[in-house]
Design an enzyme around this catalytic site. Structure first.
Site, PDB file in Angstrom:
ATOM      1  N   GLY A  34       0.823  -1.219   0.000  1.00  0.00           N
ATOM      2  CA  GLY A  34       0.000   0.000   0.000  1.00  0.00           C
ATOM      3  C   GLY A  34       0.845   1.252   0.000  1.00  0.00           C
ATOM      4  N   GLY A  35       2.005   1.224  -0.696  1.00  0.00           N
ATOM      5  CA  GLY A  35       2.802   2.443  -0.887  1.00  0.00           C
ATOM      6  C   GLY A  35       2.442   3.079  -2.217  1.00  0.00           C
ATOM      7  N   ALA A  37       3.610   2.642  -5.304  1.00  0.00           N
ATOM      8  CA  ALA A  37       3.429   1.736  -6.443  1.00  0.00           C
ATOM      9  C   ALA A  37       2.093   1.012  -6.348  1.00  0.00           C
ATOM     10  CB  ALA A  37       4.589   0.739  -6.505  1.00  0.00           C
ATOM     11  N   ALA A  65       5.955   7.375   2.357  1.00  0.00           N
ATOM     12  CA  ALA A  65       5.514   8.450   3.259  1.00  0.00           C
ATOM     13  C   ALA A  65       6.696   9.228   3.831  1.00  0.00           C
ATOM     14  CB  ALA A  65       4.677   7.858   4.387  1.00  0.00           C
ATOM     15  N   ALA A  67       9.551   9.969   2.107  1.00  0.00           N
ATOM     16  CA  ALA A  67      10.375  10.640   1.087  1.00  0.00           C
ATOM     17  C   ALA A  67      10.369  12.147   1.333  1.00  0.00           C
ATOM     18  CB  ALA A  67       9.847  10.307  -0.299  1.00  0.00           C
ATOM     19  N   GLU A 135      19.139  18.495  -6.993  1.00  0.00           N
ATOM     20  CA  GLU A 135      19.734  17.508  -6.093  1.00  0.00           C
ATOM     21  C   GLU A 135      21.033  17.006  -6.703  1.00  0.00           C
ATOM     22  OE1 GLU A 135      16.974  14.388  -5.105  1.00  0.00           O
ATOM     23  OE2 GLU A 135      16.183  15.499  -3.393  1.00  0.00           O
ATOM     24  N   HIS A 254      22.806   5.502   2.611  1.00  0.00           N
ATOM     25  CA  HIS A 254      22.799   6.957   2.832  1.00  0.00           C
ATOM     26  C   HIS A 254      23.920   7.258   3.815  1.00  0.00           C
ATOM     27  CE1 HIS A 254      21.581  10.991   3.798  1.00  0.00           C
ATOM     28  NE2 HIS A 254      20.698  10.947   2.824  1.00  0.00           N
ATOM     29  N   ARG A 300      27.462  10.102  -3.249  1.00  0.00           N
ATOM     30  CA  ARG A 300      26.914   9.500  -2.036  1.00  0.00           C
ATOM     31  C   ARG A 300      27.674   8.242  -1.597  1.00  0.00           C
ATOM     32  NH1 ARG A 300      20.423   8.435  -1.657  1.00  0.00           N
ATOM     33  NH2 ARG A 300      20.311  10.645  -1.201  1.00  0.00           N
ATOM     34  N   HIS A 359      19.527   2.242   2.509  1.00  0.00           N
ATOM     35  CA  HIS A 359      18.535   3.264   2.164  1.00  0.00           C
ATOM     36  C   HIS A 359      17.666   2.864   0.977  1.00  0.00           C
ATOM     37  CE1 HIS A 359      16.922   7.273   2.076  1.00  0.00           C
ATOM     38  NE2 HIS A 359      17.376   7.529   0.858  1.00  0.00           N
ATOM     39  N   GLU A 383       9.945  -0.226  -5.532  1.00  0.00           N
ATOM     40  CA  GLU A 383      11.304  -0.602  -5.111  1.00  0.00           C
ATOM     41  C   GLU A 383      11.540  -2.111  -5.123  1.00  0.00           C
ATOM     42  OE1 GLU A 383      12.707   1.719  -1.813  1.00  0.00           O
ATOM     43  OE2 GLU A 383      14.426   0.398  -1.497  1.00  0.00           O
ATOM     44  N   ARG A 394      21.527   4.527  -7.731  1.00  0.00           N
ATOM     45  CA  ARG A 394      20.328   5.284  -8.115  1.00  0.00           C
ATOM     46  C   ARG A 394      20.600   6.776  -8.110  1.00  0.00           C
ATOM     47  NH1 ARG A 394      15.804   7.239  -4.084  1.00  0.00           N
ATOM     48  NH2 ARG A 394      17.733   7.449  -2.911  1.00  0.00           N
ATOM     49  N   LEU A 400      10.756   7.400  -6.761  1.00  0.00           N
ATOM     50  CA  LEU A 400       9.310   7.672  -6.764  1.00  0.00           C
ATOM     51  C   LEU A 400       8.816   7.714  -8.209  1.00  0.00           C
ATOM     52  CD1 LEU A 400       9.007  10.441  -3.989  1.00  0.00           C
ATOM     53  CD2 LEU A 400       8.395   8.036  -3.793  1.00  0.00           C
TER      54      LEU A 400
HETATM   55  C1  LIG Z   1      13.753   8.256   4.418  1.00  0.00           C
HETATM   56  C2  LIG Z   1      13.573   8.043   2.926  1.00  0.00           C
HETATM   57  C3  LIG Z   1      13.585   9.135   2.069  1.00  0.00           C
HETATM   58  C4  LIG Z   1      13.419   8.948   0.681  1.00  0.00           C
HETATM   59  N1  LIG Z   1      13.369  10.034  -0.152  1.00  0.00           N
HETATM   60  C5  LIG Z   1      13.108   9.856  -1.471  1.00  0.00           C
HETATM   61  C6  LIG Z   1      12.922  10.968  -2.342  1.00  0.00           C
HETATM   62  O1  LIG Z   1      12.962  12.117  -1.914  1.00  0.00           O
HETATM   63  N2  LIG Z   1      12.685  10.723  -3.665  1.00  0.00           N
HETATM   64  C7  LIG Z   1      12.612   9.458  -4.180  1.00  0.00           C
HETATM   65  O2  LIG Z   1      12.404   9.302  -5.390  1.00  0.00           O
HETATM   66  N3  LIG Z   1      12.762   8.387  -3.361  1.00  0.00           N
HETATM   67  C8  LIG Z   1      12.985   8.550  -2.037  1.00  0.00           C
HETATM   68  N4  LIG Z   1      13.110   7.463  -1.221  1.00  0.00           N
HETATM   69  C9  LIG Z   1      12.860   6.127  -1.791  1.00  0.00           C
HETATM   70  C10 LIG Z   1      11.357   5.957  -2.053  1.00  0.00           C
HETATM   71  O3  LIG Z   1      10.647   6.522  -0.971  1.00  0.00           O
HETATM   72  C11 LIG Z   1      10.961   4.491  -2.205  1.00  0.00           C
HETATM   73  O4  LIG Z   1      11.801   3.854  -3.117  1.00  0.00           O
HETATM   74  C12 LIG Z   1       9.509   4.385  -2.719  1.00  0.00           C
HETATM   75  O5  LIG Z   1       8.668   5.141  -1.889  1.00  0.00           O
HETATM   76  C13 LIG Z   1       9.060   2.944  -2.739  1.00  0.00           C
HETATM   77  O6  LIG Z   1       7.675   2.905  -2.994  1.00  0.00           O
HETATM   78  P1  LIG Z   1       6.950   1.495  -3.006  1.00  0.00           P
HETATM   79  O7  LIG Z   1       5.500   1.740  -3.268  1.00  0.00           O
HETATM   80  O8  LIG Z   1       7.686   0.578  -3.887  1.00  0.00           O
HETATM   81  O9  LIG Z   1       7.165   0.930  -1.515  1.00  0.00           O
HETATM   82  P2  LIG Z   1       6.670   1.486  -0.110  1.00  0.00           P
HETATM   83  O10 LIG Z   1       6.219   2.880  -0.177  1.00  0.00           O
HETATM   84  O11 LIG Z   1       7.719   1.143   0.890  1.00  0.00           O
HETATM   85  O12 LIG Z   1       5.368   0.588   0.184  1.00  0.00           O
HETATM   86  C14 LIG Z   1       5.489  -0.807   0.420  1.00  0.00           C
HETATM   87  C15 LIG Z   1       4.174  -1.336   0.945  1.00  0.00           C
HETATM   88  O13 LIG Z   1       4.200  -2.755   1.002  1.00  0.00           O
HETATM   89  C16 LIG Z   1       3.728  -3.220   2.280  1.00  0.00           C
HETATM   90  N5  LIG Z   1       4.342  -4.543   2.495  1.00  0.00           N
HETATM   91  C17 LIG Z   1       5.654  -4.867   2.577  1.00  0.00           C
HETATM   92  N6  LIG Z   1       5.796  -6.213   2.682  1.00  0.00           N
HETATM   93  C18 LIG Z   1       4.543  -6.733   2.663  1.00  0.00           C
HETATM   94  C19 LIG Z   1       4.029  -8.063   2.724  1.00  0.00           C
HETATM   95  N7  LIG Z   1       4.833  -9.146   2.792  1.00  0.00           N
HETATM   96  N8  LIG Z   1       2.685  -8.234   2.703  1.00  0.00           N
HETATM   97  C20 LIG Z   1       1.841  -7.152   2.616  1.00  0.00           C
HETATM   98  N9  LIG Z   1       2.281  -5.883   2.526  1.00  0.00           N
HETATM   99  C21 LIG Z   1       3.606  -5.685   2.551  1.00  0.00           C
HETATM  100  C22 LIG Z   1       4.158  -2.112   3.230  1.00  0.00           C
HETATM  101  O14 LIG Z   1       3.418  -2.145   4.426  1.00  0.00           O
HETATM  102  C23 LIG Z   1       3.829  -0.881   2.357  1.00  0.00           C
HETATM  103  O15 LIG Z   1       2.437  -0.631   2.394  1.00  0.00           O
HETATM  104  C24 LIG Z   1      13.274   7.632   0.158  1.00  0.00           C
HETATM  105  C25 LIG Z   1      13.265   6.544   1.025  1.00  0.00           C
HETATM  106  C26 LIG Z   1      13.407   6.731   2.400  1.00  0.00           C
HETATM  107  C27 LIG Z   1      13.374   5.539   3.309  1.00  0.00           C
END
Ligand SMILES: Cc1cc2nc3c(=O)[nH]c(=O)nc-3n(C[C@H](O)[C@H](O)[C@H](O)COP(=O)(O)OP(=O)(O)OC[C@H]3O[C@@H](n4cnc5c(N)ncnc54)[C@H](O)[C@@H]3O)c2cc1C
Length: 549
Positions: A34-35, A37, A65, A67, A135, A254, A300, A359, A383, A394, A400
């Site tokens: 629920g991120g 993607a 959340a 980022a 950046e 990081h 980095r 990171h 991710e 990266r 994002l």
């Molecule tokens: C502190 C921080 C700052 C960042 N800043 C940036 C930025 O400025 N710009 C940028 O481009 N990127 C940034 N990134 C990287 C970026 O945030 C992530 O790569 C991106 O948000 C990933 O999105 P996602 O939807 O793939 O995963 P996520 O947003 O991590 O969502 C994953 C989801 O899967 C769920 N999940 C996980 N495992 C399971 C399972 N087995 N069963 C059910 N649910 C599960 C989790 O609960 C969550 O809901 C940052 C990362 C961090 C940690």
């Protein structure tokens, strides 16, 4: 009685201890995560019915959340998709798929428009154009952001609201996917468990179309900026079902996580170094000028290695902003200021203790340009996937962007496919052997990832890690721990196999880049287990069992 769901034969079932989470449609698409993607894909699939499974309540447990920077998009005058792609390729140390990078950069503008449509309040300049910031390693100002450092939070709250208002999206929160179910080489469903009760009987959800969107693997490391849910489970369950995994050895660290005893560790943003903050050791000496002409503003991975080496030598590492920012610290960097003050450190007057933290994972489930994996019926986005866009490193704020672009492409691909009806009761793939998570083993796995598979690696320690993770993967009585070990094994085995240094992967025993190795890694769990078996054989050949007289 546990949570209730309505079955497709209209009977209501108590699912607390069972079994089948069915839905009232015959072509149910299931999205795990629920991120950004996962939610974006669900919205793009509407009005097609989808089920989103999220380990944590929406808005929590997702890196999105957190980022702070924003999304890279060449939307400013004078910038171009070609320039954005060129920067991405330059950072990726020879492994970026150039077609993928250009495709991503070209679709960025449309993605930003889509996010605006869902209500994301990106900052604008005085003329009403999207405001863009700069950046590291971007040749132009191209980071689209929200209220300074609030991009992730704003994106998540807009998408969550849109999802809650979309009747075709069913959200199941508090369930963790433990295994993919397969039959005849294709996906047939998922095995789940309640996140708050690992001892509960597993639940099964039948589906012929599963989208993995579970985020990264940072929490496999003892020091990380990622939430606890980013522990590599999605990658593990895809690998266990036979999916090809790409580039798992490439993990970005990081350089300046704040070491104040918090897990995950809060970030001291790179912008602090941009403002003139320096890196010093216990003796107050700057250690970066000797390592790179750009000192604290070096790439980095080089800064991360500098910080790591200083700590490993017993000298400690601190980020000192007392001269550069002093009394302006709180106003300019409120989030970092609050994290420090909560731990009793006043960053206006004292250096901040820092360490490199896991990171971002460049590797993941290998996907094609539609987000399809090697397994029929399984797509992956965000991710957890590896598209080829990041190579060995990266470019900031490309992740994002990649999550949005591929979520949209997956939705389009699924929307254009005929998905067969799910079978009513796919067989469970693994025993529900959910012994309590042994804290010590989880702690030691994470510690070993940091010490043996971290910023600076070498063959001997990688081999030790491979053997240890393979043993946990074979023997763990807890499914989550076993899945963590599966992903850890894939990372360590590929890091052991890549005998060179490239991008974020640095081997002190092979410190240079080798042109002959300028290709991506494509591997499987079977191959990683074979590496482990041969390393165990070598180890026992070196130290044979003592003969009993
Ligand atoms: C502190 C921080 C700052 C960042 N800043 C940036 C930025 O400025 N710009 C940028 O481009 N990127 C940034 N990134 C990287 C970026 O945030 C992530 O790569 C991106 O948000 C990933 O999105 P996602 O939807 O793939 O995963 P996520 O947003 O991590 O969502 C994953 C989801 O899967 C769920 N999940 C996980 N495992 C399971 C399972 N087995 N069963 C059910 N649910 C599960 C989790 O609960 C969550 O809901 C940052 C990362 C961090 C940690």
């Amino acid at each position: 009685m546990g949570p209730r769901v309505r079955g497709d034969d209209e009977k209501e079932a108590d699912v607390s201890n069972q079994v089948e989470l069915t839905s009232n449609n015959t072509d149910n698409v299931v999205i795990v995560g629920g991120g950004l993607a996962g939610l974006f894909c669900a919205l793009k699939l509407a009005p097609r019915p989808v089920t989103v499974i999220s380990a944590a309540p929406l808005g929590q447990g997702a890196s999105t959340a957190w980022a702070q920077g924003g999304i890279a998009a060449a939307v400013a005058e004078g910038d171009s998709a070609e320039a954005h792609a060129a920067d991405t390729i330059a950072v990726g140390a020879g492994l970026v798929d150039e077609v993928v990078a250009l495709g991503l950069a070209r679709e960025a503008g449309a993605c930003i428009r889509d996010l605006l449509h869902y209500g994301v309040p990106f900052d604008r300049d005085l003329e009403g154009r999207l405001a863009v910031s700069r950046e590291a390693a971007h040749s132009a100002r191209r980071i689209v952001h929200v209220r300074g450092d609030m991009a992730g939070k704003a994106i998540m709250s807009a998408l969550i609201e849109a999802v809650r208002e979309t009747p075709s999206i069913r959200v199941i929160e508090g369930y963790v996917a433990d295994a993919l179910l397969t039959g005849d080489g294709a996906v047939t469903g998922l095995q789940l468990r309640r996140a708050d009760d690992p001892a509960a009987a597993p639940a099964i959800i039948a589906s012929r179309a599963v989208v993995m969107a579970t985020g990264g693997i940072g929490h496999l490391y003892a020091v990380t900026t990622n939430p606890a849910e980013a522990s590599g489970l999605g990658l593990a369950i895809a690998a266990r079902a036979g999916a090809v995994i790409a580039d798992p050895e490439f993990m970005q660290f990081h350089p300046t996580a704040i070491m104040v005893g918090r897990d995950p560790a809060p970030l001291a943003t790179e912008a602090l170094r941009g403002e003139g903050a320096t890196l010093i050791n216990d003796k107050g000496e700057r250690f970066m000028p000797a390592r790179h002409p750009l000192a604290e503003l070096a790439p980095r991975d080089i800064v991360a290695r500098g910080v790591f080496a200083e700590i490993a030598a017993g000298n400690g590492a601190y980020l000192d902003a007392t001269d550069a920012l002093g009394a302006n610290f709180a106003e300019k960097f409120p989030t970092v200021y609050a994290s420090c003050m909560a731990a009793g450190i006043d960053p206006a007057k004292q250096p901040i203790p820092v360490a490199p933290a896991a990171h971002y994972h460049m590797g993941g489930i290998a996907v094609d340009s539609h987000g399809r994996t090697s397994l029929k019926g399984l797509w992956a986005g965000g991710e957890v996937s590896s598209t080829g866009a990041h190579g060995a490193n990266r470019l900031a704020s490309n992740s994002l962007l990649e999550a949005v672009v591929y979520a949209a492409r997956i939705a389009e691909d699924i929307g254009g496919s005929t998905i067969a009806s799910p079978s009513r009761s796919p067989a469970m793939s693994i025993d529900p052997r959910n012994a309590a998570m042994p804290a010590l083993t989880e702690t030691s796995l994470r510690a070993m990832m940091t010490s043996h598979v971290g910023v600076i690696r070498d063959g001997e320690r990688l081999a030790e890690a491979v053997r240890s993770f393979a043993a946990i993967e074979r023997e763990a009585g807890n499914i989550a721990l076993r899945n963590m070990a599966t992903t850890a094994l894939l990372v360590a085995a590929s890091a052991w196999t890549r005998r060179e240094s490239r991008g974020a992967h640095y081997r002190s025993d092979h410190p240079t880049e080798k042109p002959a190795l300028a290709h991506r890694t494509m591997t499987t769990l079977v191959a990683a287990r074979e590496v482990a078996a041969s390393l165990s054989e070598r180890a026992s050949a070196r130290s044979p069992q003592p003969m009993i007289a």
